[in-house]
Design a protein around this motif. Structure first.
Motif, PDB file in Angstrom:
ATOM      1  N   ARG A  52       0.823  -1.214   0.000  1.00  0.00           N
ATOM      2  CA  ARG A  52       0.000   0.000   0.000  1.00  0.00           C
ATOM      3  C   ARG A  52       0.857   1.265   0.000  1.00  0.00           C
ATOM      4  O   ARG A  52       0.560   2.231  -0.690  1.00  0.00           O
ATOM      5  CB  ARG A  52      -0.962  -0.015   1.193  1.00  0.00           C
ATOM      6  CG  ARG A  52      -1.998  -1.145   1.062  1.00  0.00           C
ATOM      7  CD  ARG A  52      -3.111  -0.996   2.051  1.00  0.00           C
ATOM      8  NE  ARG A  52      -3.700   0.329   1.979  1.00  0.00           N
ATOM      9  CZ  ARG A  52      -4.354   0.917   2.981  1.00  0.00           C
ATOM     10  NH1 ARG A  52      -4.496   0.276   4.120  1.00  0.00           N
ATOM     11  NH2 ARG A  52      -4.865   2.097   2.841  1.00  0.00           N
ATOM     12  N   MET A  53       1.950   1.230   0.776  1.00  0.00           N
ATOM     13  CA  MET A  53       2.795   2.423   0.844  1.00  0.00           C
ATOM     14  C   MET A  53       3.522   2.655  -0.481  1.00  0.00           C
ATOM     15  O   MET A  53       3.588   3.778  -0.986  1.00  0.00           O
ATOM     16  CB  MET A  53       3.802   2.297   1.988  1.00  0.00           C
ATOM     17  CG  MET A  53       4.462   3.631   2.310  1.00  0.00           C
ATOM     18  SD  MET A  53       5.719   3.535   3.576  1.00  0.00           S
ATOM     19  CE  MET A  53       4.799   2.906   4.959  1.00  0.00           C
ATOM     20  N   ASN A  55       2.605   1.754  -3.456  1.00  0.00           N
ATOM     21  CA  ASN A  55       1.647   2.221  -4.464  1.00  0.00           C
ATOM     22  C   ASN A  55       1.318   3.695  -4.256  1.00  0.00           C
ATOM     23  O   ASN A  55       1.231   4.471  -5.216  1.00  0.00           O
ATOM     24  CB  ASN A  55       0.370   1.385  -4.419  1.00  0.00           C
ATOM     25  CG  ASN A  55       0.623  -0.032  -4.885  1.00  0.00           C
ATOM     26  OD1 ASN A  55       1.635  -0.304  -5.529  1.00  0.00           O
ATOM     27  ND2 ASN A  55      -0.287  -0.931  -4.562  1.00  0.00           N
ATOM     28  N   TYR A  56       1.134   4.086  -2.996  1.00  0.00           N
ATOM     29  CA  TYR A  56       0.836   5.481  -2.687  1.00  0.00           C
ATOM     30  C   TYR A  56       1.977   6.386  -3.174  1.00  0.00           C
ATOM     31  O   TYR A  56       1.756   7.418  -3.811  1.00  0.00           O
ATOM     32  CB  TYR A  56       0.633   5.634  -1.171  1.00  0.00           C
ATOM     33  CG  TYR A  56       0.332   7.044  -0.742  1.00  0.00           C
ATOM     34  CD1 TYR A  56      -0.985   7.482  -0.655  1.00  0.00           C
ATOM     35  CD2 TYR A  56       1.349   7.941  -0.443  1.00  0.00           C
ATOM     36  CE1 TYR A  56      -1.275   8.789  -0.272  1.00  0.00           C
ATOM     37  CE2 TYR A  56       1.078   9.241  -0.062  1.00  0.00           C
ATOM     38  CZ  TYR A  56      -0.238   9.655   0.024  1.00  0.00           C
ATOM     39  OH  TYR A  56      -0.512  10.943   0.390  1.00  0.00           O
ATOM     40  N   ARG A  59       2.248   6.647  -6.963  1.00  0.00           N
ATOM     41  CA  ARG A  59       1.220   7.572  -7.494  1.00  0.00           C
ATOM     42  C   ARG A  59       1.641   9.014  -7.282  1.00  0.00           C
ATOM     43  O   ARG A  59       1.477   9.856  -8.161  1.00  0.00           O
ATOM     44  CB  ARG A  59      -0.137   7.305  -6.843  1.00  0.00           C
ATOM     45  CG  ARG A  59      -0.908   6.182  -7.545  1.00  0.00           C
ATOM     46  CD  ARG A  59      -2.342   6.117  -7.049  1.00  0.00           C
ATOM     47  NE  ARG A  59      -2.359   5.686  -5.662  1.00  0.00           N
ATOM     48  CZ  ARG A  59      -2.954   4.581  -5.210  1.00  0.00           C
ATOM     49  NH1 ARG A  59      -3.606   3.807  -6.044  1.00  0.00           N
ATOM     50  NH2 ARG A  59      -2.918   4.261  -3.950  1.00  0.00           N
ATOM     51  N   GLU A  73      -3.890  -1.202  -7.781  1.00  0.00           N
ATOM     52  CA  GLU A  73      -3.846  -2.014  -6.557  1.00  0.00           C
ATOM     53  C   GLU A  73      -5.039  -2.964  -6.580  1.00  0.00           C
ATOM     54  O   GLU A  73      -6.171  -2.518  -6.701  1.00  0.00           O
ATOM     55  CB  GLU A  73      -3.914  -1.081  -5.341  1.00  0.00           C
ATOM     56  CG  GLU A  73      -3.648  -1.768  -4.028  1.00  0.00           C
ATOM     57  CD  GLU A  73      -3.448  -0.754  -2.903  1.00  0.00           C
ATOM     58  OE1 GLU A  73      -2.400  -0.083  -2.873  1.00  0.00           O
ATOM     59  OE2 GLU A  73      -4.366  -0.616  -2.084  1.00  0.00           O
ATOM     60  N   PHE A 234      -0.688   7.420   5.770  1.00  0.00           N
ATOM     61  CA  PHE A 234      -2.128   7.376   5.488  1.00  0.00           C
ATOM     62  C   PHE A 234      -2.988   8.074   6.539  1.00  0.00           C
ATOM     63  O   PHE A 234      -4.201   8.187   6.360  1.00  0.00           O
ATOM     64  CB  PHE A 234      -2.606   5.927   5.325  1.00  0.00           C
ATOM     65  CG  PHE A 234      -2.141   5.306   4.037  1.00  0.00           C
ATOM     66  CD1 PHE A 234      -2.847   5.508   2.862  1.00  0.00           C
ATOM     67  CD2 PHE A 234      -0.995   4.539   3.997  1.00  0.00           C
ATOM     68  CE1 PHE A 234      -2.424   4.950   1.666  1.00  0.00           C
ATOM     69  CE2 PHE A 234      -0.559   3.969   2.805  1.00  0.00           C
ATOM     70  CZ  PHE A 234      -1.272   4.178   1.639  1.00  0.00           C
ATOM     71  N   GLU A 237      -6.644   7.087   7.632  1.00  0.00           N
ATOM     72  CA  GLU A 237      -7.247   6.178   6.641  1.00  0.00           C
ATOM     73  C   GLU A 237      -7.017   4.706   6.940  1.00  0.00           C
ATOM     74  O   GLU A 237      -7.713   3.863   6.439  1.00  0.00           O
ATOM     75  CB  GLU A 237      -6.690   6.459   5.239  1.00  0.00           C
ATOM     76  CG  GLU A 237      -7.153   7.764   4.637  1.00  0.00           C
ATOM     77  CD  GLU A 237      -6.386   8.096   3.369  1.00  0.00           C
ATOM     78  OE1 GLU A 237      -6.268   7.206   2.513  1.00  0.00           O
ATOM     79  OE2 GLU A 237      -5.884   9.210   3.252  1.00  0.00           O
TER      80      GLU A 237
END
Ligand code: ADP
Ligand code: UDP
Length: 238
Positions: A52-53, A55-56, A59, A73, A234, A237
């Protein structure tokens, strides 16, 4: 999109083919290795955090004009990426002395450099990823002169974007490793991952280590550090 044949199982991720020959699915594991593979272990929840990190951050880099392999994702651990042929170089950018830099040159950790540094290792487990310079990389045919130039410029741009971003999250970006790859049409893009496995993160105020060094150095609080980095990125979130 579904995982098809397992193409490669690495130390931290599995890479699968998909129905689309230009796309792969990477699946992040909780397995951790350090010290050139000598130290092995598990960091519970790491796979989902790194997926997740990374991908963040990919982006965020795209928004800032850095082309990356990120596509979509799929779940906590699985992500669709553009298939590339990996340039067999580990590109390391450093803002502050730490780790092998401090050891190699006999200096303490924590010296803030006037300018960031860049170094390359030849990505080759049998040879233990030896350090090399750009002339060696060109001589060995690992990349062309133009590709090296592009990789250097992209790496420093990544540093500028991420350093500022992490500071806004109360984290000092000490150093990190990047990998680049070449798409079918010859474009160089950022690949692999950006996570607490591949970066050194220090709390901006206290200097507390919030990355894989806690595992490498048996400091304890490994899972807590990964979770804390997730919270910083995040916020509420998670
Ligand atoms: P290692 O190979 O060092 O054990 P991993 O467990 O992270 O590392 O395995 C992931 C592998 O996938 C690495 O060899 C990495 O270079 C490769 N890889 C990362 N992104 C891509 C991509 N977009 N296309 C093809 N290969 C990739
Ligand atoms: N790094 C990495 N993979 C490697 C080697 C290094 O992701 O195989 C990262 C590491 O997490 C750190 C930076 O690159 O953020 C610089 O690492 P260093 O050369 O100091 O080596 P280390 O002490 O991490 O082995």
């Amino acid at each position: 999109m579904e995982k098809k044949e397992l193409l490669y199982e690495g130390k931290a991720k599995k890479v699968y083919k998909t129905d689309d020959e230009d796309l792969l699915i990477v699946s992040y594991k909780d397995d951790a290795t350090a010290l050139d593979g000598l130290k092995k272990g598990t960091i519970t929840g790491k796979g989902a955090i790194n997926n997740r990190m990374s991908n963040y951050l990919m982006r965020l880099l795209e928004k800032n004009g850095v082309h990356t392999h990120f596509v979509k994702e799929l779940s906590d651990r699985d992500t669709v990426v553009k298939k590339v042929s990996i340039v067999p170089l580990e590109v390391i950018i450093r803002n502050i002395s730490a780790g092998h830099f401090a050891q190699r040159y006999g200096v303490k950790e924590g010296i803030v450099f006037a300018e960031p540094t860049i170094e390359f290792s030849y990505k080759n487990d049998d040879l233990h990823d030896p350090l090399l310079n750009s002339y060696h990389a060109i001589a060995l045919g690992l990349a062309t002169k133009e590709e090296i130039e592009l990789i250097k410029n992209m790496s420093f741009k990544v540093n500028t974007v991420l350093k500022e971003y992490f500071l806004s999250r109360n984290v000092t970006l000490v150093d990190f490793k990047l990998e680049f790859g070449k798409t079918k049409d010859g474009q160089i893009i950022l690949a692999d991952e950006i996570s607490p496995d591949t970066c050194r993160f220090w709390d901006a105020k206290t200097g507390e280590k919030l990355d894989k060094d806690r595992f490498r150095r048996d400091m304890g609080g490994v899972e807590e550090a990964y979770n804390e980095m997730m919270r910083r990125v995040f916020g509420e979130e998670v």
